[in-house]
Design a protein around this motif. Structure first.
Motif, short mmCIF file in Angstrom:
data_model
loop_
_atom_site.label_atom_id
_atom_site.label_comp_id
_atom_site.label_asym_id
_atom_site.label_seq_id
_atom_site.Cartn_x
_atom_site.Cartn_y
_atom_site.Cartn_z
N ALA A 707 1.02 -0.86 0.18
CA ALA A 707 -0.15 0.28 -0.28
C ALA A 707 0.65 1.63 0.29
N ASP A 708 2.23 1.08 0.22
CA ASP A 708 3.19 2.19 0.36
C ASP A 708 3.44 3.39 -0.91
N ARG A 709 2.26 4.53 -1.06
CA ARG A 709 3.16 5.62 -2.48
C ARG A 709 3.72 6.21 -1.68
N PRO A 710 5.29 6.40 -1.68
CA PRO A 710 6.12 7.62 -1.41
C PRO A 710 6.08 8.70 -1.67
N THR A 711 6.34 9.25 -1.25
CA THR A 711 6.18 10.93 -0.89
C THR A 711 7.29 11.68 -1.40
N ARG A 712 8.26 10.69 -0.58
CA ARG A 712 10.05 10.99 -1.27
C ARG A 712 10.82 9.53 -0.92
N LYS A 713 11.88 10.19 -1.62
CA LYS A 713 12.73 8.90 -2.19
C LYS A 713 13.82 8.85 -2.00
N LEU A 714 14.96 8.02 -1.71
CA LEU A 714 16.08 8.08 -1.51
C LEU A 714 17.15 8.11 -3.00
#
Ligand code: FAD
Length: 799
Positions: A707-714
Motif C-alpha cells: 500500500a506504500d505510495r512514497p512521497t519522498r525518495k532516496l
C-alpha cells in the motif's frame, strides 16, 4: 489490592508514571504501578527539573521535543501544575568545533520542526546578561528550554494515568518477578502477588536489582551528581523576566534562575560512580554529603563565565545519584531473552526524555512497534555479554563527556580492547588505527610511516584522508583485504528453515549455492533489516547483516520462532576475510585448488582455502569484484597467510572501515541505520527492488509495503564541498526552501567527489537537478546524480 493486571509497572518515578500514563493514553486501562515508597522516591525528587531538546541523536531530540510539549497537555488534562518555566536557553560555543556541532544540531532541528537559532555573542549578552561572552563564538538558542517542578510533574502523570483507569499502589515493594510457562508474570510484593501479562522495569536507581529478579543484567550505573542553589542576587531578582538557562559545555555546567537566585550544576571530570555493588533498598529520601572538592575546578570556571556567582552565597546543595547507560541514552523496549518483560530504565534526563520514553514504550507494547526508529534508546543496542565492569568505565566516560563535542568520527577510549580477533596483533603491527563496533576492535584505517596512530576527531575531513585514499586505490586498482569480523551473522537451519525465512524476509530466497539480498520488514512495512541470505544447502542458510544489529535482530527472530527452525547468532564464531578489487579473483584462484573461474556474482560455495574449510560468497559491499570468505576463527591466521601470499603479485594490502564507507558511496549503496532504518520504507529507499512481490508467501509487512505510495525518495548527490562532507541530517534546499535532508555522505576517493545520499520529494527528483546542501551552516551547491560513480553498468562487480 488488585491481584491481576495486564501490565505491572515497577517504579513510581517520573519514568514509571509516564509509562503508566501513556499506556492508558493509547488504550490499555488495566494497568498498575507498584512503588516501594511514595511516588518520586528515587532520583526523581531531587532533580533540578531542567529540560531541553539537544541530543546527538535526531530521533532522541525529537522525542525530547515531544516530552516538553506534553507538559501543557498534562496540565490541561489534570488541572495540576507542572510548575513550568519556559524561559528558553542558550548553549554556548567557545571554539570552532563546538560551534560546528551547534550548526549541525541547528540543521537537524530545522528538519524536525524545532525552532532553535544560532546567535552571536551580542545576542547572548542580551538574552543571558550574566554571561561573560569573552571568547564565546556563538550559541544555540532554544525557546523550548526550561524547567519544572519534578514532584508536581510526576504527580500530574500519575493523576492522568489514574484518570485513564490505571491503579497506583504505593508502599508496595516488589520482591520477586517469576515467569510462568505461558509467558505471564507473577509479581510478588510485600502486599501480595499480582499476576500480570507484562512487566515494565522502571526501577530507576534500583533498576539493576529489579532486573536481577528476572535473571537479567541491564547495562546501567548510577553516578553522583551535584548542583548548588545560591542566595538571592540583585542581578536576578531586579530583572523584569526570568533569566534563561545557560549551558556552558566548556565549563561542563548548566545554570538557571531558581527563585531570586541561581541554580548551577556540574558534570565534573573527577566524577564518582555510586553504589557500585548495588543500590541499598533502604536508600530513599536522603542526599549524599556535599562534596566541593570534586567540583572545585568547575566552580572556578563558572566564576569566570558568570562573575555574579563570586558574590553569591550558597543557599543549598543538592547531591544525589541517578542512572546512566554506557552512551547516556535510555534503555527502552523488550528485554532480549525474556517474554513480556520491558525496560524503561537508564533515563538520565527524566524531564527531557520521560514523555518520549513513555510514548515509545506504550506504542511498542500495544501496537507492536514504535512510530519512529528508536535504536538510540533500544535496550538491545548493547550486546548481551556486557558486564558491570564494562558498563562502569563507559558510564563514567559518558558522564565526563556529557557536554563535550560529539564528533562523527570519534572513537571513545573507555573499556577498549576487550574483544579482539586473532588478527589484532598483526593488524596492529601493520599500523591499524582502531575503532570499536558493538565492543569489537575494528581497523578504521592503516597508518603508514610518520602518520599518527590516531584519527583527529572532527566535523571536517580528518587526518585519515590520505590513508583512506590509499586504501581505496588499492581496492579499485588491485586487491584489498579486510576481516568480516564486524558482520553480524546468523545460521538458520532445519526442515522449516526455508518456509520460516520466506515469511520473515520480504525478498526472494535463493536456491542452494546462491545468494540473494532482502529487506526484512516490520508489520507496518518499515525496514528493520537488510540481509544477504546465502543458501548453503536446501535447509541451511547463512545471513550476514549489520554487526551492531545483532541483539535487535535476534530478538525479532526469537519473537517469531517456529518449530523446525534453528536460529543461531554466529557473528563471533564465524570469521574470515573479504577480498575486493579487480585482482580478487586471481587471489582466490591462487588460494584454492578448486576451479573458481565459473563462480558467478551471488554464488556461494564450500571451498578449501589453503588447508581450511571455508564458505565463499561472491559479493562485495565495495561494489567491486569481491569475495567474502567465511571460516572458523581457528583458521583465521592460516587463511590470512594463504591469501596474503597469494595476493603478493597483485599488491594486496589491508583496508579499513573508512575506505569501505568511501567505496560504497561510489555505488550509492546505503548503510544500515543511515539509509536503511525503521524510519524508512522499502519504496522510499529503493529497497523495494529486492522484494519478491510475486512470491505466494504472506511475508511480514507485505500489506503495508504493497500500500506504500512514497512521497519522498532516496537520491544521490555530488556536492561541491571543500573540507567538510555530509555526515547525516544536513538540510537539502531547493528554490530557497528546505525540501529534504541527507542520510549520510562522505568523500569518494575513487571519483574525487563529495557524495551525499538523502531524501527529496518524489516529484522533484530528476537527473541533474541542482540543489543546495547546508553543511555546517554553509550552503553547498549539489547535483542530483542517478548513475553510480564507479562501474555504472556493474561489469566489474558482476563480470
Ligand atoms: C542532582 C540531580 C539533578 C538532576 N537534574 C535533572 C534535570 O535538571 N533534568 C532532568 O531531566 N533530570 C535530572 N536529573 C535526573 C532525573 O532525576 C532522572 O532522570 C529521573 O529521576 C529518573 O527517573 P526514574 O523514574 O527512571 O527513576 P527513579 O526516580 O529512581 O524512580 C524509580 C522508582 O522505582 C521505585 N522502585 C525501585 N525498585 C522498586 C521495587 N522493587 N518495588 C517497588 N518500587 C521500586 C523507587 O522507589 C523509585 O521511586 C537529576 C538527577 C540528580 C541526581
Amino acid at each position: 489490592m488488585k491481584t491481576t493486571a495486564q501490565v505491572a509497572v515497577i517504579g513510581g518515578g517520573v519514568v514509571g508514571c509516564s509509562v503508566l500514563y501513556h499506556l492508558t493514553k493509547l488504550g490499555w486501562s488495566d494497568v498498575m504501578l507498584l512503588e516501594r515508597s511514595d511516588l518520586t522516591s528515587g532520583s526523581t525528587w531531587h532533580a533540578a527539573g531542567g529540560f531541553h531538546t539537544l541530543n546527538g541523536d535526531t530521533n532522541m531530540a525529537a522525542l525530547q521535543g515531544y516530552t516538553i510539549r506534553l507538559y501543557r497537555e498534562l496540565e490541561d488534562l489534570t488541572g495540576m501544575s507542572c510548575g513550568l518555566h519556559h524561559v528558553g536557553g542558550v548553549t554556548l560555543a567557545d571554539n570552532r568545533d563546538r560551534f560546528d556541532m551547534l550548526l549541525a544540531e541547528r540543521a537537524k532541528h530545522r528538519f524536525m520542526g524545532l525552532e532553535t537559532e544560532v546567535v552571536g555573542p551580542d545576542e547572548i549578552a542580551q538574552i543571558a546578561p550574566i554571561t561573560n561572552t569573552e571568547g564565546v563564538l556563538g550559541a544555540l538558542y532554544d525557546p523550548l528550554d526550561g524547567h519544572l517542578d519534578p514532584s508536581g510533574t510526576t504527580h500530574a502523570y500519575a493523576k492522568a494515568a489514574r484518570m485513564g483507569g490505571a491503579t497506583i499502589e504505593t508502599h508496595c515493594m516488589v520482591r520477586e518477578t517469576r515467569q510462568r510457562g505461558d509467558g505471564t508474570w507473577d509479581v510478588v510484593t510485600d502486599k501480595g502477588t499480582i499476576h500480570a501479562e507484562h512487566v515494565v522495569n522502571a526501577g530507576g536507581l534500583w533498576a539493576r536489582e529489579v532486573a536481577a529478579m528476572a535473571g537479567v543484567y541491564l547495562p546501567l550505573h548510577p553516578m553522583e551528581h551535584q548542583y548548588i542553589v545560591t542566595d538571592a542576587l540583585p542581578e536576578i531578582y531586579e530583572r523584569d523576566s526570568e533569566h534563561p538557562h545557560v549551558m556552558d559545555p566548556a565549563g561542563e555546567s548548566y545554570l538557571r534562575q531558581e527563585g531570586r537566585g541561581l541554580c548551577i550544576g556540574f558534570y565534573e571530570q573527577p566524577c564518582r560512580p555510586w553504589a557500585v555493588d548495588g543500590t541499598a533498598w533502604d536508600f530513599g529520601h536522603e542526599l549524599l554529603p556535599d562534596d566541593f572538592d570534586k567540583i572545585e575546578d568547575s566552580i572556578a570556571f563558572a566564576y569566570k563565565r558568570f562573575p555574579v556567582l563570586e558574590r553569591a552565597g550558597i543557599k543549598s546543595v543538592i547531591h544525589g545519584p541517578f542512572t546512566f547507560a554506557p552512551d547516556g541514552n535510555p534503555l527502552v523496549g523488550p528485554v532480549p531473552g525474556l517474554r513480556n518483560y520491558w525496560s524503561a530504565c537508564g533515563v538520565m534526563a527524566g524531564f527531557s526524555q520521560g514523555g518520549g520514553v513513555g510514548l515509545m514504550l506504550a506504542q511498542w507494547m500495544i501496537e507492536g512497534e514504535t512510530e519512529r526508529d528508536v535504536t538510540a534508546m533500544d535496550v538491545a543496542r548493547f550486546p548481551g555479554w556486557l558486564t558491570q565492569e564494562y558498563t562502569r568505565p563507559k558510564v563514567i566516560e559518558n558522564y565526563q563527556k556529557r557536554f563535550s563535542v560529539a564528533y562523527p568520527n570519534e572513537e571513545l577510549p573507555a573499556a577498549r580492547g576487550l574483544r579482539r580477533t586473532p588478527m589484532y596483533d598483526l593488524f596492529d603491527q601493520m599500523g591499524a588505527v582502531w575503532g570499536a563496533q558493538f565492543g569489537l576492535e575494528v581497523p578504521n584505517y592503516f597508518a603508514k610511516g610518520d602518520e599518527p596512530r590516531s584519527e583527529t576527531p572532527s566535523f571536517r575531513r580528518s587526518n585519515a584522508f590520505a590513508a583512506t585514499a590509499r586504501e581505496v586505490a588499492t581496492v579499485r586498482q588491485g586487491v584489498g583485504i579486510n576481516e568480516v569480523h564486524n558482520f553480524g551473522k546468523y545460521r538458520v537451519h532445519g526442515p522449516n528453515a526455508r518456509a520460516w525465512l520466506d515469511r520473515i524476509m520480504a525478498g526472494r530466497l535463493p536456491k542452494p549455492g546462491r545468494l540473494s539480498l532482502t529487506p526484512m520488514l516490520s508489520h507496518k512495512g518499515r525496514l528493520i533489516g537488510d540481509f544477504t541470505v546465502s543458501c548453503i544447502e536446501e535447509d541451511t542458510f547463512h545471513l550476514p547483516a549489520s554487526y551492531g544489529g545483532q541483539a535487535v535482530h535476534m530478538r525479532w527472530f526469537e519473537q517469531h520462532e517456529k518449530p523446525g527452525v534453528n536460529i543461531e547468532n554466529i557473528s563471533d564464531s564465524l570469521n574470515g576475510f573479504q577480498i575486493a578489487g579487480p585482482k580478487a579473483g586471481l587471489v582466490l584462484q591462487a588460494a584454492t585448488r578448486a576451479d573458481v573461474s565459473d563462480m558467478r556474482f551471488m554464488d556461494v560455495r564450500k571451498l578449501t582455502i589453503g588447508m581450511a574449510p571455508c564458505i565463499v560468497q561472491r559479493v562485495s559491499y565495495t561494489g567491486d569484484l569481491g569475495y567474502e570468505i567465511y571460516c572458523d576463527p581457528m583458521y583465521q591466521r592460516h587463511i590470512w597467510d594463504v591469501l596474503w601470499n597469494a595476493g603478493q603479485p597483485y599488491g594486496i594490502a589491508p583496508f579499513g572501515m573508512r575506505a569501505m564507507m568511501s567505496l560504497r558511496l561510489d555505488k550509492f549503496f546505503g548503510s544500515w541505520l543511515s539509509e536503511y532504518s525503521p524510519d524508512y520504507t522499502p519504496a522510499e529507499t529503493g529497497m523495494d527492488r529486492f522484494i519478491a512481490w510475486k512470491k505466494d508467501t504472506d511475508f511480514i509487512g507485505r500489506t503495508a509495503a504493497e500500500a506504500d505510495r512514497p512521497t519522498r525518495k532516496l537520491c544521490a548527490f555530488v556536492v561541491q564541498a571543500d573540507d567538510a562532507d555530509v555526515q547525516g541530517y544536513e538540510l537539502i534546499w531547493l528554490d530557497g526552501a528546505v525540501r529534504g535532508f541527507c542520510t549520510s555522505g562522505g568523500y569518494s576517493h575513487h571519483a574525487k567527489a563529495s557524495v551525499a545520499l538523502g531524501f527529496l520529494p518524489t516529484q522533484s527528483i530528476a537527473q541533474g537537478l541542482q540543489v543546495e546542501i547546508e553543511i555546517l551552516g554553509q550552503m553547498r551547491p549539489a547535483r542530483l546524480v542517478t548513475e553510480p560513480l564507479f562501474d555504472p553498468d556493474g561489469a566489474r562487480m558482476r563480470g
